[in-house]
Design a protein around this motif. Structure first.
Motif, PDB file in Angstrom:
ATOM      1  N   GLN A 195      16.482  29.218   8.039  1.00 20.28           N
ATOM      2  CA  GLN A 195      16.301  29.517   9.460  1.00 20.28           C
ATOM      3  C   GLN A 195      14.857  29.915   9.772  1.00 20.28           C
ATOM      4  O   GLN A 195      14.328  29.551  10.835  1.00 20.28           O
ATOM      5  CB  GLN A 195      17.280  30.607   9.889  1.00 20.28           C
ATOM      6  N   ALA A 196      14.207  30.632   8.855  1.00 21.45           N
ATOM      7  CA  ALA A 196      12.801  30.982   9.075  1.00 21.45           C
ATOM      8  C   ALA A 196      11.936  29.727   9.120  1.00 21.45           C
ATOM      9  O   ALA A 196      11.045  29.594   9.964  1.00 21.45           O
ATOM     10  CB  ALA A 196      12.316  31.930   7.981  1.00 21.45           C
ATOM     11  N   ARG A 197      12.210  28.773   8.231  1.00 24.99           N
ATOM     12  CA  ARG A 197      11.400  27.551   8.185  1.00 24.99           C
ATOM     13  C   ARG A 197      11.657  26.651   9.382  1.00 24.99           C
ATOM     14  O   ARG A 197      10.776  25.901   9.808  1.00 24.99           O
ATOM     15  CB  ARG A 197      11.682  26.799   6.873  1.00 24.99           C
ATOM     16  N   ARG A 198      12.870  26.712   9.918  1.00 24.82           N
ATOM     17  CA  ARG A 198      13.195  25.895  11.079  1.00 24.82           C
ATOM     18  C   ARG A 198      12.800  26.544  12.401  1.00 24.82           C
ATOM     19  O   ARG A 198      12.813  25.894  13.445  1.00 24.82           O
ATOM     20  CB  ARG A 198      14.702  25.614  11.100  1.00 24.82           C
ATOM     21  N   SER A 199      12.457  27.814  12.362  1.00 31.38           N
ATOM     22  CA  SER A 199      12.162  28.564  13.591  1.00 31.38           C
ATOM     23  C   SER A 199      10.849  28.095  14.217  1.00 31.38           C
ATOM     24  O   SER A 199       9.784  28.210  13.598  1.00 31.38           O
ATOM     25  CB  SER A 199      12.076  30.060  13.276  1.00 31.38           C
ATOM     26  N   GLU A 200      10.915  27.603  15.454  1.00 33.71           N
ATOM     27  CA  GLU A 200       9.697  27.195  16.145  1.00 33.71           C
ATOM     28  C   GLU A 200       8.799  28.396  16.394  1.00 33.71           C
ATOM     29  O   GLU A 200       7.566  28.296  16.323  1.00 33.71           O
ATOM     30  CB  GLU A 200      10.031  26.496  17.457  1.00 33.71           C
ATOM     31  N   HIS A 201       9.401  29.557  16.674  1.00 30.75           N
ATOM     32  CA  HIS A 201       8.597  30.775  16.870  1.00 30.75           C
ATOM     33  C   HIS A 201       7.822  31.111  15.601  1.00 30.75           C
ATOM     34  O   HIS A 201       6.631  31.445  15.663  1.00 30.75           O
ATOM     35  CB  HIS A 201       9.487  31.956  17.259  1.00 30.75           C
ATOM     36  N   ARG A 202       8.489  31.037  14.448  1.00 30.06           N
ATOM     37  CA  ARG A 202       7.819  31.353  13.196  1.00 30.06           C
ATOM     38  C   ARG A 202       6.706  30.355  12.907  1.00 30.06           C
ATOM     39  O   ARG A 202       5.615  30.725  12.470  1.00 30.06           O
ATOM     40  CB  ARG A 202       8.833  31.370  12.042  1.00 30.06           C
ATOM     41  N   ARG A 203       6.984  29.077  13.126  1.00 32.71           N
ATOM     42  CA  ARG A 203       5.948  28.059  12.890  1.00 32.71           C
ATOM     43  C   ARG A 203       4.748  28.289  13.794  1.00 32.71           C
ATOM     44  O   ARG A 203       3.599  28.182  13.351  1.00 32.71           O
ATOM     45  CB  ARG A 203       6.533  26.658  13.111  1.00 32.71           C
TER      46      ARG A 203
END
Length: 303
Positions: free
Chosen positions: A259-267
């Motif tokens: 979920q962290a890797r897929r998160s647009e906010h995280r990216r």
């Protein structure tokens, strides 16, 4: 390079170092005495700005209680500090290699020694922070430590300063959001304030030297710097949040990582943390080709 051009570069190098030495004399801090390590942590305050936590805005995040979110921020802050100790020790060794054959009477070497002293204090400060937070020391994995050992032993001078900026500028960007944030623990804000003030000088020193090196080093060394820096960006980006932080707060590690890797906010947060650095590296030719950019994209630090 023509002697006259080389002399001009060395003169510029000395002038930059002299200004940084003056700034160091005025604005250097001892974390052991500047910070109140005995003060208790304040209930209900974060350890990172909320939006900087890796799972912010994900489905897992939306299911977590406020208390559990703050607990995750405590472990992620400790992970950043743990990585910071590892980074600083590598940087000290890179600086020592850089000045090994240089004239110790020069201001350039004097500032390198001053910066090494800063980094020793920072390493101690980050280690005390992890102890204060009562979390594990989130040591980088064995493969990551091996790659760090290779880098600190074999990096060329421009490669060493690119690696230095890769670490310092990303942490600096995050910490500039942390120390003025009133929702964050006072101790964490104090630590980041000290680090931001002193790292600003380190960034200036590394940027100026890397610019000189990329203008004067052989073509093979420029290409090697481009290749190695792209791979280093992947290692550094992945070292910031140790996956074990998710297990520490009772989350499924694989699901949290996904979920962290897929998160647009995280990216977007990761790209934002590196945008000043990547812009500079593009300007001086460290990031130039499609292949260079591919590695930086893989790290998540470049769109």
């Amino acid at each position: 390079m023509e002697p006259r051009a080389g002399t001009a570069l060395l003169t510029d190098r000395e002038h930059v170092a002299e200004r940084l030495l003056e700034a160091s004399a005025k604005h250097s801090y001892d974390p052991d005495t500047e910070l109140d390590w005995d003060a208790p942590l304040e209930p209900g305050l974060w350890f990172l700005p909320e939006r900087m936590v890796s799972l912010y805005g994900t489905p897992i995040w939306n299911r977590m209680s406020e208390e559990r979110r703050i607990e995750l921020s405590r472990h992620e802050s400790a992970s950043l500090a743990s990585a910071g100790v590892w980074f600083e020790i590598i940087l000290i060794q890179l600086l020592a290699r850089h000045i090994y054959d240089l004239d110790p009477r020069s201001s350039h070497v004097a500032y390198a020694l001053t910066e090494m002293a800063d980094e020793c204090r920072h390493s101690r400060m980050f280690a005390r922070m992890v102890t204060k937070l009562e979390t594990p020391y989130y040591r980088p994995g064995g493969t990551t430590r091996f790659l760090g050992r290779v880098l600190k032993t074999t990096a060329t001078t421009p490669g060493a300063f690119t690696a230095t900026l890769l670490v310092e500028e990303i942490l600096d960007r995050i910490q500039r959001q942390t120390f003025p944030d009133g929702t964050v623990q006072p101790l964490i804000r104090g630590i980041t304030r000290i680090h931001v003030v002193e790292e600003a000088r380190h960034v200036r020193y590394a940027r100026e030297e890397l610019r000189r090196q990329m203008a004067s080093c052989p073509a093979w060394e420029r290409q090697l710097t481009r290749t190695v820096s792209g791979e280093a960006s992947v290692v550094v980006a992945r070292a910031l949040v140790n996956p074990a932080v998710y297990a520490a707060v009772g989350l499924d590690v694989n699901e949290a990582l996904l979920q962290a890797r897929r998160s647009e906010h995280r990216r977007e947060t990761m790209r934002w943390s590196a945008e000043r650095l990547t812009s500079f590296l593009e300007e001086i030719g460290v990031i130039r080709s499609r292949l260079d950019r591919a590695a930086w994209r893989r790290s998540g630090l470049l769109l």
